[in-house]
Design a protein around this motif. Structure first.
Motif, mmCIF file in Angstrom:
data_model
loop_
_atom_site.group_PDB
_atom_site.id
_atom_site.type_symbol
_atom_site.label_atom_id
_atom_site.label_comp_id
_atom_site.label_asym_id
_atom_site.label_seq_id
_atom_site.Cartn_x
_atom_site.Cartn_y
_atom_site.Cartn_z
ATOM 1 N N PHE A 261 0.832 -1.217 0.000
ATOM 2 C CA PHE A 261 0.000 0.000 0.000
ATOM 3 C C PHE A 261 0.863 1.262 0.000
ATOM 4 O O PHE A 261 0.512 2.257 -0.627
ATOM 5 N N SER A 262 1.991 1.224 0.705
ATOM 6 C CA SER A 262 2.844 2.423 0.782
ATOM 7 C C SER A 262 3.401 2.810 -0.580
ATOM 8 O O SER A 262 3.718 3.975 -0.808
ATOM 9 N N THR A 263 3.502 1.855 -1.503
ATOM 10 C CA THR A 263 4.043 2.167 -2.832
ATOM 11 C C THR A 263 3.037 2.879 -3.720
ATOM 12 O O THR A 263 3.424 3.451 -4.742
ATOM 13 N N ILE A 264 1.750 2.846 -3.352
ATOM 14 C CA ILE A 264 0.733 3.532 -4.168
ATOM 15 C C ILE A 264 0.152 4.742 -3.432
ATOM 16 O O ILE A 264 -0.881 5.270 -3.821
ATOM 17 N N LEU A 265 0.857 5.174 -2.396
ATOM 18 C CA LEU A 265 0.450 6.353 -1.630
ATOM 19 C C LEU A 265 0.949 7.611 -2.334
ATOM 20 O O LEU A 265 2.086 7.649 -2.816
ATOM 21 N N VAL B 114 16.199 5.582 2.950
ATOM 22 C CA VAL B 114 16.296 6.960 2.461
ATOM 23 C C VAL B 114 17.558 7.578 3.031
ATOM 24 O O VAL B 114 17.820 7.483 4.230
ATOM 25 N N GLY B 115 18.349 8.220 2.172
ATOM 26 C CA GLY B 115 19.536 8.940 2.620
ATOM 27 C C GLY B 115 19.251 10.427 2.665
ATOM 28 O O GLY B 115 18.832 11.011 1.667
ATOM 29 N N ALA B 116 19.453 11.050 3.820
ATOM 30 C CA ALA B 116 19.228 12.502 3.945
ATOM 31 C C ALA B 116 20.245 13.242 3.087
ATOM 32 O O ALA B 116 21.419 12.905 3.074
ATOM 33 N N GLY B 117 19.775 14.248 2.374
ATOM 34 C CA GLY B 117 20.650 15.027 1.505
ATOM 35 C C GLY B 117 19.840 15.982 0.656
ATOM 36 O O GLY B 117 18.702 16.328 1.002
ATOM 37 N N PRO B 118 20.386 16.404 -0.481
ATOM 38 C CA PRO B 118 19.729 17.417 -1.306
ATOM 39 C C PRO B 118 18.306 17.051 -1.740
ATOM 40 O O PRO B 118 17.440 17.916 -1.801
ATOM 41 N N ASP B 119 18.053 15.791 -2.034
ATOM 42 C CA ASP B 119 16.718 15.373 -2.483
ATOM 43 C C ASP B 119 15.843 14.856 -1.350
ATOM 44 O O ASP B 119 14.654 14.578 -1.567
ATOM 45 N N HIS B 120 16.421 14.695 -0.178
ATOM 46 C CA HIS B 120 15.694 14.145 0.969
ATOM 47 C C HIS B 120 16.050 14.966 2.208
ATOM 48 O O HIS B 120 16.849 14.550 3.040
ATOM 49 N N ARG C 131 9.493 11.214 -0.645
ATOM 50 C CA ARG C 131 9.262 11.363 -2.088
ATOM 51 C C ARG C 131 7.936 12.095 -2.309
ATOM 52 O O ARG C 131 7.018 11.966 -1.507
ATOM 53 N N GLY C 132 7.865 12.860 -3.371
ATOM 54 C CA GLY C 132 6.623 13.472 -3.796
ATOM 55 C C GLY C 132 5.771 14.103 -2.713
ATOM 56 O O GLY C 132 4.573 13.895 -2.696
ATOM 57 N N GLY C 133 6.365 14.843 -1.805
ATOM 58 C CA GLY C 133 5.607 15.482 -0.737
ATOM 59 C C GLY C 133 5.301 14.571 0.440
ATOM 60 O O GLY C 133 4.640 14.991 1.380
#
Length: 187
Positions: free
Chosen positions: A66-70, A122-128, A146-148
């Motif tokens: 389910f988390s992949t389609i959130l 998830v790695g914290a950095g520019p995109d995260h 990701r995506g908000g």
């Protein structure tokens, strides 16, 4: 379709974590625009527990699926989306919880990797980005996934970050990861 077993974060280097993150194949939910069909009767509690019709979903593989389609909509609502339907889902705080952290390096060379309650890495950095929100009950640290979609960092992880930040020689408390400085004072 069976899901791959989750790797042990402690046994991985952050370079391996980054590679695994790059290899993640998520459905292209941002490209799916079906008609809204109603309410999923699902809720994600503040502690990361997923519920359906008031009962906890006990199978981790179902939660992962389910988390992949959130998806988070532009108006801030959360939905579960497939190519043919879109259903609302209630999220009490953040849809994910960061439950484990790996630290490599120090200061500006530090890299932080997180495992979410869904098993995602998830790695914290520019995109995260990491962000810290101050509320009446104390600081609430978040990691952009990701995506908000964000993950609330479990309280023990926040304390680990605070300890690292206090050991730094920075003008304001904060933490470095992947070349980005994240101030810990709430915005």
């Amino acid at each position: 379709m069976p899901m791959e077993p989750l790797p042990d974060l402690a046994s991985l280097s952050l370079a391996e974590v980054a590679r695994l993150v790059e290899e993640q194949r998520l459905p292209p939910v941002e490209r799916w625009n079906p008609t809204h069909c109603g309410d999923s009767e699902m809720r994600i509690a503040r502690d990361g527990t997923w519920f359906h019709q008031g009962s906890p979903i006990g199978r981790p593989a179902m939660v992962r699926l389910f988390s992949t389609i959130l998806r988070r909509e532009p108006d801030g609502r959360y939905v579960l989306v497939t190519p043919v339907e879109k259903l609302d889902i209630e999220v009490e705080d953040a849809p994910f919880v960061a439950v484990e952290m790996k630290v490599e390096g120090e200061g500006r060379e530090r890299r932080l990797g997180f495992r979410l309650n869904t098993g995602d890495l998830v790695g914290a950095g520019p995109d995260h980005a990491l962000r810290f929100e101050q509320r009446g009950d104390g600081p609430h640290p978040y990691l952009h996934v990701r995506g908000g979609l964000e993950a609330l960092l479990a309280r023990p992880l926040y304390y680990e970050l605070a300890e690292l930040a206090l050991a730094e020689d920075e003008a304001a408390p904060g933490i470095w990861s992947n070349g980005v400085f994240f101030p810990m004072d709430a915005a």
